[in-house]
Write a protein that holds these residues in place. Structure first.
Motif, short mmCIF file in Angstrom:
data_model
loop_
_atom_site.label_atom_id
_atom_site.label_comp_id
_atom_site.label_asym_id
_atom_site.label_seq_id
_atom_site.Cartn_x
_atom_site.Cartn_y
_atom_site.Cartn_z
N LYS A 184 58.42 36.38 19.12
CA LYS A 184 57.25 37.66 18.88
C LYS A 184 56.45 38.48 19.51
O LYS A 184 56.52 39.49 20.01
N GLN A 185 55.43 37.70 20.16
CA GLN A 185 55.10 38.11 21.46
C GLN A 185 55.74 38.61 22.53
O GLN A 185 54.91 39.63 22.88
N TRP A 186 56.37 38.00 22.85
CA TRP A 186 56.63 38.61 24.14
C TRP A 186 57.51 40.20 23.79
O TRP A 186 57.83 40.56 24.55
N ARG A 187 58.13 39.78 23.32
CA ARG A 187 58.89 41.46 22.16
C ARG A 187 58.15 42.04 21.97
O ARG A 187 58.58 43.69 22.43
N ALA A 188 56.77 42.28 21.84
CA ALA A 188 55.99 43.28 21.22
C ALA A 188 55.19 43.99 22.60
O ALA A 188 54.99 44.41 23.25
N HIS A 189 55.18 42.39 23.41
CA HIS A 189 54.68 43.09 25.04
C HIS A 189 55.89 44.32 25.94
O HIS A 189 56.14 44.95 26.60
N ALA A 190 57.15 43.80 25.65
CA ALA A 190 58.30 44.31 26.01
C ALA A 190 57.97 45.67 25.68
O ALA A 190 58.90 46.71 26.45
N ALA A 191 57.71 45.60 24.35
CA ALA A 191 57.57 47.52 23.94
C ALA A 191 56.94 47.95 24.18
O ALA A 191 56.69 49.56 24.32
N ARG A 192 55.24 47.23 24.61
CA ARG A 192 54.42 47.79 24.71
C ARG A 192 54.96 48.48 26.36
O ARG A 192 54.73 49.77 26.53
N VAL A 193 56.11 47.74 27.82
CA VAL A 193 56.36 48.32 28.74
C VAL A 193 56.95 49.37 28.42
O VAL A 193 57.36 50.22 29.33
N LYS A 194 58.02 49.07 27.26
CA LYS A 194 59.16 49.96 27.65
C LYS A 194 58.24 51.10 26.74
O LYS A 194 59.06 52.81 27.40
N ALA A 195 57.11 51.40 26.60
CA ALA A 195 56.20 52.86 25.77
C ALA A 195 55.79 53.33 27.10
O ALA A 195 55.53 54.65 26.98
#
Length: 101
Positions: free
Chosen positions: A11-22
């Motif tokens: 979950k933490q990694w996916r949230a991190h990846a979403a921030r990068v994608k933004a």
């Protein structure tokens, strides 16, 4: 490591990846190259630490200030990464220590 820990980590990694994608495309490209570089030479606790999320925080601040990514990191991104991890133990350090025994 329990199943709950694994799920929380994902979950933490996916949230991190979403921030990068933004991030804007230029920031995202530089971040991905930095991440690739750090996974090759970086510290042993890279995934457990705050380094990668800290880079995203730093980049988000640069975006908010209207700066280009190279204004934030400088033109030598590898040197920027090396400076971030200069006092960290790397896998190369661990390997060298095991060879010296």
């Amino acid at each position: 490591m329990s199943i709950r820990d694994i799920i929380e980590g994902k979950k933490q990694w996916r949230a991190h990846a979403a921030r990068v994608k933004a991030l804007p495309p230029d920031y995202r490209i530089v971040y991905q190259e930095m991440q690739r570089y750090l996974f090759k030479v970086g510290p042993t606790g890279l995934l457990d630490g705050d380094l990668l999320p800290g880079i995203v925080d730093f980049f988000e601040e640069g975006v908010a200030a209207g700066k280009g990514v190279l204004e934030v990191t400088g033109t030598d991104v590898a040197a920027f990464c090396d400076e971030l991890i200069k006092d960290s133990r790397t896998f190369a350090d661990l390997y060298q220590e095991s060879r010296d025994r």
